[in-house]
Enzyme design. Structure first.
Site, PDB file in Angstrom:
ATOM      1  N   LYS A  79       0.859  -1.192   0.000  1.00  0.00           N
ATOM      2  CA  LYS A  79       0.000   0.000   0.000  1.00  0.00           C
ATOM      3  C   LYS A  79       0.890   1.236   0.000  1.00  0.00           C
ATOM      4  CE  LYS A  79      -3.964   1.821   2.646  1.00  0.00           C
ATOM      5  NZ  LYS A  79      -4.855   1.575   3.804  1.00  0.00           N
ATOM      6  N   SER A 154      -9.976   1.317   2.892  1.00  0.00           N
ATOM      7  CA  SER A 154      -9.166   2.138   2.024  1.00  0.00           C
ATOM      8  C   SER A 154      -8.118   1.380   1.203  1.00  0.00           C
ATOM      9  CB  SER A 154      -8.453   3.204   2.858  1.00  0.00           C
ATOM     10  OG  SER A 154      -7.510   2.613   3.729  1.00  0.00           O
ATOM     11  N   SER A 178      -9.873  -1.084   7.010  1.00  0.00           N
ATOM     12  CA  SER A 178      -9.325  -0.924   5.655  1.00  0.00           C
ATOM     13  C   SER A 178      -8.617  -2.137   5.063  1.00  0.00           C
ATOM     14  CB  SER A 178      -8.364   0.250   5.626  1.00  0.00           C
ATOM     15  OG  SER A 178      -9.098   1.434   5.550  1.00  0.00           O
TER      16      SER A 178
HETATM   17  N1  GLN Z   1     -13.347   3.471   6.463  1.00  0.00           N
HETATM   18  C1  GLN Z   1     -12.718   3.879   7.666  1.00  0.00           C
HETATM   19  C2  GLN Z   1     -12.413   5.336   7.642  1.00  0.00           C
HETATM   20  O1  GLN Z   1     -12.653   5.952   6.649  1.00  0.00           O
HETATM   21  C3  GLN Z   1     -11.494   3.044   7.948  1.00  0.00           C
HETATM   22  C4  GLN Z   1     -10.279   3.488   7.247  1.00  0.00           C
HETATM   23  C5  GLN Z   1      -9.048   2.666   7.581  1.00  0.00           C
HETATM   24  O2  GLN Z   1      -9.128   1.606   8.200  1.00  0.00           O
HETATM   25  N2  GLN Z   1      -7.912   3.199   7.205  1.00  0.00           N
HETATM   26  O3  GLN Z   1     -11.945   5.892   8.579  1.00  0.00           O
END
Ligand code: GLN
Length: 475
Positions: A79, A154, A178
């Protein structure tokens, strides 16, 4: 069906390399060819490592010199939140669009020392804020299972790289789901380890008390192999555990006979889509048939988790993103996208004098209550089974202009981050038959356990996996 090299699991690729059935150069080339062919559409990778093939050739030489590095010659994706020395790292944001790090994250050094080949850096929601992969300044990632749908987020690109067989394994970050959510949207195994089991050093910080560093693989066994490399104490990250590292493969084949698995009654009252409910019920039945004991439990503070998460996450984001001032590195703050600005404003408010007690402090107190719910539950059961996402993957564009709707999709995942416990998302089949592709969209469930219970999660996940037919997507 004869598998193409890029479709192999870590386990099978390691075996094939050892037996000299193929070389790492061939394996890496198969992945790079797949990227070349499908990335223009899927948009999983933002940057390709130009040296990947040379590094693979070097790995082949090292093998000839009897190296026993566990991931020697295995091509993986990272990532774009992971610092990679000399290789562009953007956090999928225009702020860092041309930033070249001076050092490797600890996890990256560990993977390189284990012999892994870095194919490149994957797309994601900018700064890891999002649940669909659409909030990237470099364009959305598409779901390789059906490109009209989101791959989740994400860590969208890492998940998509697995579902399209562009990499053998991929790293991600999980602050509120994510890794687990995109894994379940792409028929992939995703691990969010216990907070502090894997070093955060050199990974762009989102919300430091919630960030967990994990990965995507094609099987549960591969997830254990990967964690064997990445886990453990790091003097550069004071929050990492001092516990001795374990061999996560040890209990893999032990099965689930006699293991008590809790089903939280609150989890069915949270807007769960009927198709997901049906799918998880059938998964629970399968685990029961394998000998697990299913027990209904209660996690009474569940309803406060999402509100609590979004206060804590925004507060910590506003603090962490303050370092991007355009002076030391990166471009100026006018390059932040809407979602980052929204969270910075919200977090600055919840941390400001006069409001801190009412919001951040209160949220941290509720967080303790949520954590205690789990302490109580784990007195009765060994692990908990839960949905990952309340709905199947949605269409690109469907939620992107409605942040609240997007936040609601995190309802089942943020809880593990608040409690600091590990969660393993495993694929559990497909929902609906889509006319265009004549196959459904993937879904999965998650197994949650007490702190540092990853071995048990792998044990349960692996047993379940044996009941599933593993479908390889054509691309
Ligand atoms: N969808 C969640 C957020 O927007 C989790 C994001 C993540 O785990 N980086 O905060």
């Amino acid at each position: 069906m004869n598998k193409r090299l890029n479709q192999l699991t870590i386990k099978d690729a390691v075996k094939g390399l050892k037996e000299k059935k193929f070389s790492s150069a061939e394996l890496t080339r198969a992945c790079l060819d797949q990227i070349k062919k499908h990335n223009p559409d899927i948009n999983a990778f933002l940057t390709i490592n130009e040296h990947a093939l040379d590094e693979a050739k070097r790995a082949d030489e090292e093998r000839d010199n009897d190296s026993t590095a566990p991931l020697l010659g295995i091509p993986i994706a990272l990532k774009d939140m992971y610092m990679t020395k000399g290789l562009r790292t953007t956090a999928a944001s225009n702020v860092l669009r041309d930033y070249i790090p001076q050092y490797d994250a600890t996890v990256v050094s560990k993977l390189k020392n284990a012999g892994a080949i870095i194919l490149g850096k994957t797309n994601h929601d900018a700064w890891a804020h999002g649940a669909s992969g659409e909030n990237s300044d470099f364009g959305p990632t598409k779901n390789p299972c059906n490109s009209e749908y989101v791959p989740g987020g994400s860590s969208s690109g890492s998940a998509a790289s697995m579902a399209s067989n562009m990499a053998i394994a991929a790293s991600g970050t999980d602050t509120g789901g994510s890794i687990r959510q995109p894994a379940s949207f792409t028929n992939t195994v995703g691990l969010k380890p216990t907070y502090g089991l894997v070093s955060r050093y050199g990974i762009v910080a989102m919300a430091s008390s919630l960030d967990s560093i994990g990965h995507f693989t094609k099987t549960t066994e591969d997830s254990a192999i990967y964690l064997n490399v990445t886990s453990g104490n790091d003097p550069m990250d004071a929050t990492t555990t001092k516990k001795e590292t374990q061999n996560y493969l040890e209990d893999l084949e032990k099965g689930v006979k006699g293991i008590k698995i809790g089903v939280p009654k609150e989890y069915y009252a949270m807007g769960l889509d009927g198709s997901i409910k049906k799918n998880i019920e059938s998964s629970i039945k399968k685990l029961e048939m394998l000998g697990a004991e299913i027990v209904e439990i209660s996690l009474p503070h569940t309803e406060y988790a999402l509100a609590c998460y979004y206060i804590i996450v925004s507060s910590e984001i506003s603090s962490n993103l303050a370092r991007y001032d355009g002076i030391r590195y990166g471009h100026d703050r006018s390059n932040f996208g809407n979602e980052a600005v929204r969270r910075i404003i919200l977090g600055t408010f919840t941390l400001s004098s006069g409001y801190y007690d009412a919001y951040y402090k209160k949220a941290m107190q509720v967080r303790t209550l949520i954590r205690r719910d789990f302490d109580e539950a784990f007195k009765k059961v060994d692990a908990i089974i839960s949905p990952v996402s309340p709905t199947p993957p949605w269409k690109l564009g469907e939620k992107v202009n409605d942040p609240l709707k997007m936040y609601l999709s995190d309802v089942y995942t943020v809880i593990a981050n608040l409690a600091g416990i590990p969660g393993l998302a495993v694929p559990s089949g497909f929902i609906g038959d889509l006319p265009r592709s004549n196959r459904g969209l993937p879904t999965g469930f998650q197994i949650l356990g007490p702190h540092f219970s990853e071995k048990l999660l792998f044990q349960i996940g692996h047993a379940f996996e044996q009941t599933q037919e593993r479908r390889i997507y054509g691309i």
